[in-house]
Design a protein around this motif. Structure first.
Motif, PDB file in Angstrom:
ATOM      1  N   ARG A 308       1.086  -1.086  -0.131  1.00 21.96           N
ATOM      2  CA  ARG A 308      -0.057  -0.003  -0.279  1.00 21.96           C
ATOM      3  C   ARG A 308       0.794   1.094   0.058  1.00 21.96           C
ATOM      4  NH1 ARG A 308      -3.728  -2.912   3.909  1.00 21.96           N
ATOM      5  NH2 ARG A 308      -2.814  -1.841   5.436  1.00 21.96           N
ATOM      6  N   ALA A 309       1.689   0.744   0.842  1.00 23.96           N
ATOM      7  CA  ALA A 309       3.015   2.798   1.343  1.00 23.96           C
ATOM      8  C   ALA A 309       3.229   2.636  -0.060  1.00 23.96           C
ATOM      9  CB  ALA A 309       3.780   2.219   1.751  1.00 23.96           C
ATOM     10  N   MET A 310       3.948   1.927  -1.224  1.00 25.93           N
ATOM     11  CA  MET A 310       4.755   2.029  -2.367  1.00 25.93           C
ATOM     12  C   MET A 310       3.358   2.696  -3.385  1.00 25.93           C
ATOM     13  SD  MET A 310       7.785  -1.401  -1.933  1.00 25.93           S
ATOM     14  CE  MET A 310       8.217  -1.627  -3.815  1.00 25.93           C
ATOM     15  N   LEU A 311       2.088   1.926  -3.965  1.00 26.32           N
ATOM     16  CA  LEU A 311       1.339   2.101  -3.989  1.00 26.32           C
ATOM     17  C   LEU A 311       1.103   3.726  -4.393  1.00 26.32           C
ATOM     18  CD1 LEU A 311      -0.850  -0.585  -4.738  1.00 26.32           C
ATOM     19  CD2 LEU A 311       0.444  -0.385  -6.284  1.00 26.32           C
ATOM     20  N   VAL A 312       0.620   4.667  -2.786  1.00 22.40           N
ATOM     21  CA  VAL A 312       0.562   5.222  -2.798  1.00 22.40           C
ATOM     22  C   VAL A 312       1.902   6.339  -3.076  1.00 22.40           C
ATOM     23  CG1 VAL A 312       0.153   6.858  -0.844  1.00 22.40           C
ATOM     24  CG2 VAL A 312      -0.796   4.564  -1.333  1.00 22.40           C
TER      25      VAL A 312
END
Length: 516
Positions: A308-312
């Motif tokens: 999720r952090a990398m996508l955001v």
């Protein structure tokens, strides 16, 4: 008498000896303190408690440059309780990135990054170390490689064709009404940039979700909140004030908007699994990350929060950077009609009478490449790059830089340095003709994407997208300002990415080949 005289002389002697010893002790102590006192870089006068915070305006890159004119290209500020080094010279940047890059490879703590990226589990703000190496490797080899960028060409073509169609429809509507079409080009460019990146991130499976919320404005909202004043960032002991001012509740509300979207997207991908996707040639970023997660890499465990952090990270940084660049590029072109004509002549000559602009065409547009470079020079989307933090004491140009010092490389000031660039404040794409200077981190007078270990890993992805969009809007339309070139407002808006303060409104005029 003799005895009294001896005793008196001895008393004077011992008193003189005692005074001499005291003087030697004081001298030795003072000298030792001078030797141990660090030789810090020049610094403006600071106020108690707030330090130099009062000297920063709403556009820190401009404030830093003004201060550097007085205190030099290596300057130490105290922003609250945070020592902050500001670098405004290509030569000093070269020394940092080539000789001391590891020392400058950490990121300072940031309240917004902790909230938006689940404790800084993304690529940009994760602390330097093995976790960063593995995530950087995933980005470089799996998500943002040249091969992967080329595989997304069909997405760029479809989304840009939709952008061109929307602009054309706006022209037809006003033509039927005998009016003059003036469109909000900024809004359209933001929408196209978000759509391109979203489709690369999540594929074609969540269009209904995307339509239910206003995600076009979300990346810019996140980046604006990133630079909102945080007591915790400048006064760690006053972290609780960010609750009082309402900053943390705002950040968490925006983070929940991102969570709601990506959690549902990830859930849908998991439900679908690879039953219907295994034969699909083009994988989106979620497909790739889930595949890596299932592989269970022995050297690194990829968690759901990591994904999720990398996508955001990529959604927020990638889409707004692209739209910001395109806004400034079109702003400079309409201000300089001769440059606009030269760029359009090249684009239309290369494409000819074909029904669409192809990726192979863009690679032949050398003057367009110069326009892209000159826009990045004058308007780097992130003028201060991502902040760094020193991991240990280091000496730069004879000055001692303490550990845990925040570091800002003022790329905006470096790229407008009149000692390096002729006609530094003017938009002159021709300066890059027959020039080997590039933006990939080896020419330190031109570092819009940073340099060293922590430079932006998405250079190829971003530049490929903006070149293709720019080539299309120049091919299909002529562009006019509603007023004169002198009337266009070039005021900057504050944020991590510095975009236009006011949206760019232009009049598109379809050329004869439009719609053929």
């Amino acid at each position: 008498m003799a005895l009294d005289s001896i005793l008196g002389n001895n008393a004077t002697f011992y008193l003189s000896l005692f005074c001499l010893l005291i003087a030697l002790f004081v001298f030795n102590f003072t000298t030792r303190r001078r030797k141990n006192k660090p030789n810090l870089p020049p610094s403006p006068f600071k106020l108690p408690l707030i330090g130099n915070l009062h000297q920063l305006g709403t556009l820190p890159h401009r404030s830093f440059r003004n201060l550097s004119h007085k205190y030099g290209p290596l300057m130490l500020l105290h922003l609250g309780q945070t020592p902050t080094l500001v670098v405004s010279s290509a030569d000093i940047a070269r020394e940092i990135f080539t000789t001391h890059d590891v020392v400058f490879s950490n990121r300072p703590p940031a309240t917004a990054a902790e909230i938006f990226f689940y404790g800084c589990k993304d690529v940009v703000f994760v602390r330097y170390g093995e976790e960063w190496r593995q995530k950087r490797k995933i980005c470089a080899l799996q998500l943002l490689s040249l091969k992967r960028v080329r595989s997304f060409q069909f997405i760029r073509e479809e989304e840009v064709a939709e952008l061109v169609s929307k602009i054309g429809e706006a022209c037809l509507e006003t033509e039927n009404n005998n009016g003059c079409s003036v469109i909000n080009l900024s809004h359209m460019l933001v929408g196209a940039s978000v759509n391109i990146l979203l489709r690369c991130l999540i594929g074609n499976k969540c269009n209904a979700l995307r339509g239910s919320s206003n995600f076009d404005d979300l990346p810019r909202k996140v980046l604006t909140q990133f630079v909102a004043f945080s007591f915790g960032d400048f006064f760690p002991c006053l972290w609780w004030m960010d609750y009082v001012t309402g900053l943390i509740p705002k950040l968490k509300a925006t983070s929940r908007e991102l969570d709601a979207f990506f959690d549902e997207v990830i859930a849908q991908h998991k439900t679908i699994k690879h039953d219907h996707q295994s034969d699909r040639k083009e994988k989106d970023f979620i497909d790739i990350l889930h595949h890596l997660q299932e592989e269970a890499m022995p050297e690194f465990e990829l968690t759901q929060q990591d994904i999720r952090a990398m996508l955001v990270d990529m959604f927020v940084g990638g889409s707004d950077t692209s739209s910001t660049f395109l806004e400034w590029a079109m702003s400079e072109l309409v201000r300089n009609p001769s440059i606009m004509r030269k760029a359009q002549e090249e684009v239309r000559r290369v494409v000819g009478d074909k029904s669409k602009v192809e990726d192979i065409d863009v690679k032949q547009m050398k003057y367009l490449e110069c326009v892209v470079k000159e826009t990045l020079r004058l308007h780097p989307p992130a003028p201060l790059l991502a902040p760094r933090e020193t991991r240990s004491t280091v000496k730069i140009r004879g000055y001692d830089i303490p550990p845990k010092t925040s570091v800002y490389i003022n790329a905006w000031a470096i790229q407008r340095d009149p000692e390096v660039w002729e006609r530094a404040e003017e938009f002159v794409p021709e300066r890059f003709e027959n020039s080997e200077i590039d933006f990939k981190g080896q020419d330190f007078e031109f570092i819009p994407f940073g340099a060293g270990r922590r430079r932006c890993p998405g250079i190829t992805f971003g530049v490929t997208s903006v070149e293709y969009v720019l080539a299309n809007v120049l091919y299909w339309f002529d562009w006019k300002l509603p007023g004169s070139a002198q009337d266009i407002d070039m005021t900057e808006n504050s944020g991590v990415n510095v975009n236009r303060k006011k949206p760019l409104h232009l009049q598109p005029v379809p050329v004869h080949s439009f719609g053929s």
